[in-house]
Structures are given as structure tokens and as C-alpha cells.
Design a protein around this motif. Sequence first.
Motif, short mmCIF file in Angstrom:
data_model
loop_
_atom_site.label_atom_id
_atom_site.label_comp_id
_atom_site.label_asym_id
_atom_site.label_seq_id
_atom_site.Cartn_x
_atom_site.Cartn_y
_atom_site.Cartn_z
N LEU A 53 -5.83 6.87 6.84
CA LEU A 53 -4.75 7.27 7.37
C LEU A 53 -3.87 8.02 6.78
O LEU A 53 -3.25 7.42 5.67
N TYR A 54 -3.90 9.52 6.85
CA TYR A 54 -2.79 10.17 6.18
C TYR A 54 -1.37 10.02 6.73
O TYR A 54 -1.36 10.11 7.85
N TYR A 55 -0.67 10.37 5.86
CA TYR A 55 0.82 10.53 6.38
C TYR A 55 1.77 11.51 5.45
O TYR A 55 1.31 11.61 4.31
N ASP A 56 2.84 11.84 6.05
CA ASP A 56 3.76 12.71 5.32
C ASP A 56 4.33 11.68 4.35
O ASP A 56 4.89 10.52 4.68
N ARG A 57 4.95 12.43 3.16
CA ARG A 57 5.65 11.31 2.39
C ARG A 57 6.99 10.90 2.89
O ARG A 57 7.57 9.91 2.61
N GLU A 58 7.72 11.86 3.96
CA GLU A 58 8.82 11.32 4.44
C GLU A 58 8.61 10.18 5.42
O GLU A 58 9.59 9.58 5.71
N SER A 59 7.19 9.74 5.83
CA SER A 59 6.90 8.68 6.79
C SER A 59 6.60 7.50 5.90
O SER A 59 5.72 6.66 6.53
N ARG A 60 6.70 7.31 4.67
CA ARG A 60 6.23 6.32 4.01
C ARG A 60 6.39 4.95 4.59
O ARG A 60 5.76 4.01 4.59
N MET A 61 7.63 4.75 4.81
CA MET A 61 8.18 3.36 5.30
C MET A 61 7.49 3.24 6.53
O MET A 61 7.18 2.00 7.01
N PHE A 62 7.23 4.18 7.40
CA PHE A 62 6.60 4.02 8.89
C PHE A 62 5.18 3.45 8.42
O PHE A 62 4.59 2.80 9.34
N ALA A 63 4.43 4.47 7.71
CA ALA A 63 3.08 4.23 7.38
C ALA A 63 2.75 2.53 6.72
O ALA A 63 2.15 2.00 7.18
N GLU A 64 3.71 2.34 6.02
CA GLU A 64 3.77 0.96 5.42
C GLU A 64 3.86 -0.29 6.33
O GLU A 64 3.20 -1.21 6.48
N SER A 65 4.75 0.02 7.50
CA SER A 65 4.93 -0.66 8.61
C SER A 65 3.70 -0.95 9.56
O SER A 65 3.35 -1.95 9.99
N ILE A 66 2.94 0.16 9.50
CA ILE A 66 1.63 0.29 10.29
C ILE A 66 0.70 -0.61 9.64
O ILE A 66 0.06 -1.24 10.42
N ARG A 67 0.55 -0.31 8.27
CA ARG A 67 -0.40 -1.10 7.63
C ARG A 67 -0.23 -2.54 7.76
O ARG A 67 -1.21 -3.36 7.85
N ARG A 68 1.09 -3.02 7.67
CA ARG A 68 1.35 -4.41 7.54
C ARG A 68 1.05 -4.98 8.98
O ARG A 68 0.40 -6.18 8.89
N GLN A 69 1.45 -4.41 9.76
CA GLN A 69 0.79 -4.83 11.26
C GLN A 69 -0.70 -4.65 11.67
O GLN A 69 -1.22 -5.71 11.96
N LEU A 70 -1.23 -3.87 10.94
CA LEU A 70 -2.87 -3.90 11.04
C LEU A 70 -3.27 -4.88 10.26
O LEU A 70 -4.38 -5.39 10.92
N GLN A 71 -2.84 -5.25 9.05
CA GLN A 71 -3.47 -6.43 8.35
C GLN A 71 -3.26 -7.77 8.99
O GLN A 71 -3.83 -8.48 8.85
N GLN A 72 -2.14 -7.79 9.57
CA GLN A 72 -1.99 -9.02 10.48
C GLN A 72 -3.05 -9.34 11.52
O GLN A 72 -3.24 -10.16 12.03
N MET A 73 -3.59 -8.06 12.02
CA MET A 73 -4.73 -8.02 12.99
C MET A 73 -6.01 -7.95 12.26
O MET A 73 -7.20 -8.01 12.86
#
Length: 289
Positions: A184-204
Motif C-alpha cells: 500500500l503506497y501513500y503520500d508522506r502527508e498521509s503517514r498518520m492515516f496510513a498507520e491507522s489503516i495498518r493497525r486496523q488491518l492487523q487487528q483483522m
Amino acid sequence: SGRSKALQFQQAAKELFLSQPSLSYQVSHLEKELGVQLFQRTTTKVALTEAGRVFEPYARSICTSYTESLRALQPYTTHVQTLTLVCPPVMIRRAPLYREIVQQATRRFPGYQLQVSTPAPGETPEELFRPEADCQIMLQMNAVPPGYRSDVLFATRCYVIAGSGHPLYRETRVSPARLQGETLYYDRESRMFAESIRRQLQQMDIEVRLQEAASYDHIYPMLVAGRGLYISPNIYPEEPTAHYLEVEGINLPPTVLISHSQPEKPAAAQLAALIRQLYAEAERQNKIL
């Protein structure tokens, strides 16, 4: 510069009406610019280094000279009040509604200068909060500080862009399970958003590889070849809307407007009302936010 006696960045930030992460970022930026370490940081205190002690009197002199110059120039200047708006960097660069907010605010408040800035980098909404701002657009915090109000602007969503070589190309929606093993690629400005997505996916129990992209153009050839997906919290006009797939089942905090409950400047309340109005109208008309 005159805050070294406050040994704790948190106390110094409070005296300067700044958030602690914002002050830390500014100090780090100054140290980088000077090429020296000014403070020795530990878990319990912050103390001046030897280089910091050498620099301190010069810093005090600079601040004093600047204050005196403003006082000397006061008879020749027309005082203009400011309104401060803090936005995510990605909003300033790409969101169409940002330009409308700035244009309307400039037109409606001619006696004020609108200052727009972005928060210092942070991992959580609390670290991004700027208490000195009249208005701030950000992800919702766990708790709004006393004296502030939080108004939901829109539900934060997760979208992916799949290139023509990817199996998800031409899909309209995708489940989290179908992201298993993806890059999953993301903009550097969306780093917090990307980390939030990763954490939710890990929970799944869904494993993905996050990769920060220098720019969308940089990773476009890989997307076309089907090697990875681009994730975004918004739909932007650079790419056709049909290319965005909404990821279902991802629960993100809403995007909110933080403003003072009882602002000292009447225009600050009017700016907050303007932002709420523009977002409400855009959502009713299904405009790109």
C-alpha cells in the motif's frame, strides 16, 4: 530562546501558547539549521548543551532587537488582525474545498489576514493539535481540551487506486480481506492515516506492506503494472473518480473542525461557521471534499 530556564518543553510550550510537539519540532528545525545540538534531552528534563549556552545570549539579543524593531515601526504600520487556520498538508496541496475556504474567508474578512499553516509531524491527533489556532481541521481526538469545540465535517474513508494491471481494477468497493499481502503506497502527508489503516488491518489479521511514496507520479508506473495499491483518505481531482475503490469495514475517526468555544475574535467564530457551512454544502451536493 529565553525558555531554556523552563527545562521542560511542556512548560515552555505552555508559556509560549504552543503545543509541545510544535515547539519540539521548531527547536529541532533550528538545531538542524545551526548544525549544533542546543539541548540535551532526557526522559525527565531538558538542559542546555555547551553550544546552547554559547548561543543563548545571541538568541536573547535577536529576540530583543526584533521586539524593539516592531515597537519602532508601530507608528508607520496599520494593525491587521490575523485569523489562523491549521490544515493537513495533503488538504492544502490537493483538496478543492481548501481553495474555496481561503477565497471566501479572504473576501468576507477584509480586516483580517488569514494565516494558513500545517501542524508539526505527529503520530496521533493529540500530537497534531495546535491550541493557538483559531480553527483546525484534523482527525477527531479522543477528548477535546476544555475551552474548545469539535464539529464533525465528514466521515473519514479509506480509498485505494488500482492500476489497469491489478486484479481489483474496475471494482467499485473492496473488503479488507482482499488487501492481504498487498503493498500500500501513500503520500508522506498521509503517514498518520496510513498507520491507522495498518493497525486496523492487523487487528483483522490482515498483513500489508506500507510504502511511503515521494509522489503519486513516482509510483504511477507500478500501479499500472499491478504492483501495489495507492491508499488515500480522500478522492482528488487529479485521478478520475471511477479509479477509486472504497475499502469497506474500516472504521476511522471522523474529520473534524476544532475551534474555540468562546473565541475572543468575532471573526474566528464566523470563520468556523463558514468552514462548517462549506463542508455541509459540499456533502449535500456530493462534491469532492
